[in-house]
Design a protein around this motif. Structure first.
Motif, mmCIF file in Angstrom:
data_model
loop_
_atom_site.group_PDB
_atom_site.id
_atom_site.type_symbol
_atom_site.label_atom_id
_atom_site.label_comp_id
_atom_site.label_asym_id
_atom_site.label_seq_id
_atom_site.Cartn_x
_atom_site.Cartn_y
_atom_site.Cartn_z
ATOM 1 N N ARG A 50 1.129 -1.453 0.080
ATOM 2 C CA ARG A 50 -0.220 -0.057 -0.484
ATOM 3 C C ARG A 50 0.815 1.322 -0.410
ATOM 4 O O ARG A 50 0.135 2.178 -0.547
ATOM 5 C CB ARG A 50 -1.136 -0.243 1.339
ATOM 6 C CG ARG A 50 -2.041 -1.154 1.462
ATOM 7 C CD ARG A 50 -3.384 -1.304 2.114
ATOM 8 N NE ARG A 50 -3.750 -1.562 1.723
ATOM 9 C CZ ARG A 50 -4.102 -2.484 3.313
ATOM 10 N NH1 ARG A 50 -3.918 -2.373 4.415
ATOM 11 N NH2 ARG A 50 -4.938 -3.440 2.854
ATOM 12 N N ARG A 51 1.761 1.037 0.698
ATOM 13 C CA ARG A 51 2.758 2.704 0.609
ATOM 14 C C ARG A 51 2.994 2.632 -0.390
ATOM 15 O O ARG A 51 3.342 3.416 -0.972
ATOM 16 C CB ARG A 51 3.872 2.533 2.147
ATOM 17 C CG ARG A 51 3.630 2.369 3.159
ATOM 18 C CD ARG A 51 4.544 3.127 4.163
ATOM 19 N NE ARG A 51 4.499 1.329 4.642
ATOM 20 C CZ ARG A 51 5.891 0.360 4.868
ATOM 21 N NH1 ARG A 51 6.920 1.276 4.570
ATOM 22 N NH2 ARG A 51 6.234 -0.790 4.867
ATOM 23 N N ARG A 52 3.785 1.662 -1.276
ATOM 24 C CA ARG A 52 4.693 1.343 -2.830
ATOM 25 C C ARG A 52 3.473 1.976 -3.475
ATOM 26 O O ARG A 52 3.960 2.599 -4.365
ATOM 27 C CB ARG A 52 5.313 0.025 -3.102
ATOM 28 C CG ARG A 52 6.106 -0.653 -2.063
ATOM 29 C CD ARG A 52 7.684 0.724 -1.951
ATOM 30 N NE ARG A 52 7.621 0.207 -3.480
ATOM 31 C CZ ARG A 52 8.534 1.769 -3.176
ATOM 32 N NH1 ARG A 52 9.301 2.335 -3.091
ATOM 33 N NH2 ARG A 52 9.386 1.531 -5.317
ATOM 34 N N GLU A 53 2.440 1.184 -3.396
ATOM 35 C CA GLU A 53 1.458 1.717 -3.917
ATOM 36 C C GLU A 53 0.555 3.650 -4.413
ATOM 37 O O GLU A 53 0.416 4.165 -5.444
ATOM 38 C CB GLU A 53 -0.015 0.866 -4.717
ATOM 39 C CG GLU A 53 -1.094 1.018 -5.471
ATOM 40 C CD GLU A 53 -0.155 0.610 -6.116
ATOM 41 O OE1 GLU A 53 -1.195 1.757 -7.932
ATOM 42 O OE2 GLU A 53 0.335 -0.110 -6.926
ATOM 43 N N ALA A 54 1.324 3.932 -2.720
ATOM 44 C CA ALA A 54 0.569 5.749 -3.141
ATOM 45 C C ALA A 54 1.799 5.890 -3.747
ATOM 46 O O ALA A 54 1.482 7.644 -3.240
ATOM 47 C CB ALA A 54 0.734 5.749 -1.198
ATOM 48 N N LEU A 55 2.521 5.536 -3.028
ATOM 49 C CA LEU A 55 4.003 7.102 -4.011
ATOM 50 C C LEU A 55 3.762 6.587 -5.556
ATOM 51 O O LEU A 55 4.246 8.001 -6.147
ATOM 52 C CB LEU A 55 5.286 5.675 -3.557
ATOM 53 C CG LEU A 55 5.893 5.792 -2.228
ATOM 54 C CD1 LEU A 55 7.066 5.184 -2.023
ATOM 55 C CD2 LEU A 55 6.405 7.230 -1.963
ATOM 56 N N ARG A 56 2.887 5.854 -6.517
ATOM 57 C CA ARG A 56 3.233 5.630 -7.522
ATOM 58 C C ARG A 56 1.915 6.442 -7.851
ATOM 59 O O ARG A 56 1.776 6.100 -8.841
ATOM 60 C CB ARG A 56 2.932 4.372 -8.349
ATOM 61 C CG ARG A 56 4.996 4.303 -8.229
ATOM 62 C CD ARG A 56 4.281 2.301 -8.302
ATOM 63 N NE ARG A 56 3.944 1.352 -7.829
ATOM 64 C CZ ARG A 56 4.586 0.352 -7.549
ATOM 65 N NH1 ARG A 56 5.298 -0.084 -7.807
ATOM 66 N NH2 ARG A 56 3.930 -0.734 -6.622
#
Length: 83
Positions: free
Chosen positions: A43-49
């Motif tokens: 979820r954190r990685r997706e939020a960055l994108r």
């Protein structure tokens, strides 16, 4: 880490005994923690994108470039904005 069992040492030198937890198995607890950690990371990685984050990052980079250019221009002209 061996998630199937834990080795517990006894005071007797050279002897060890196997400990297997009863209630919720160590494997199940470790799997749940690992699964939750992976979901959080994903979820954190997706939020960055996300599109909003990408646009904000680009906007910030453009502003930094403009300020850097202005600073270099002022330093080159010794602070005289007329030149």
């Amino acid at each position: 880490m061996n998630t199937t069992s834990l080795t517990v040492t006894r005071p007797v030198p050279g002897r060890a005994t196997m400990y297997q937890p009863r209630a919720l198995g160590l494997q199940e607890r470790a799997a749940r923690r690992l699964g939750l950690a992976l979901l959080d990371w994903s979820r954190r990685r997706e939020a960055l994108r996300s599109p909003e984050t990408v646009l904000l990052r680009r906007h910030t980079e453009l502003e930094v470039q403009a300020v850097t250019y202005e600073l270099h221009r002022q330093l080159a002209t010794r602070g005289n904005p007329v030149i």
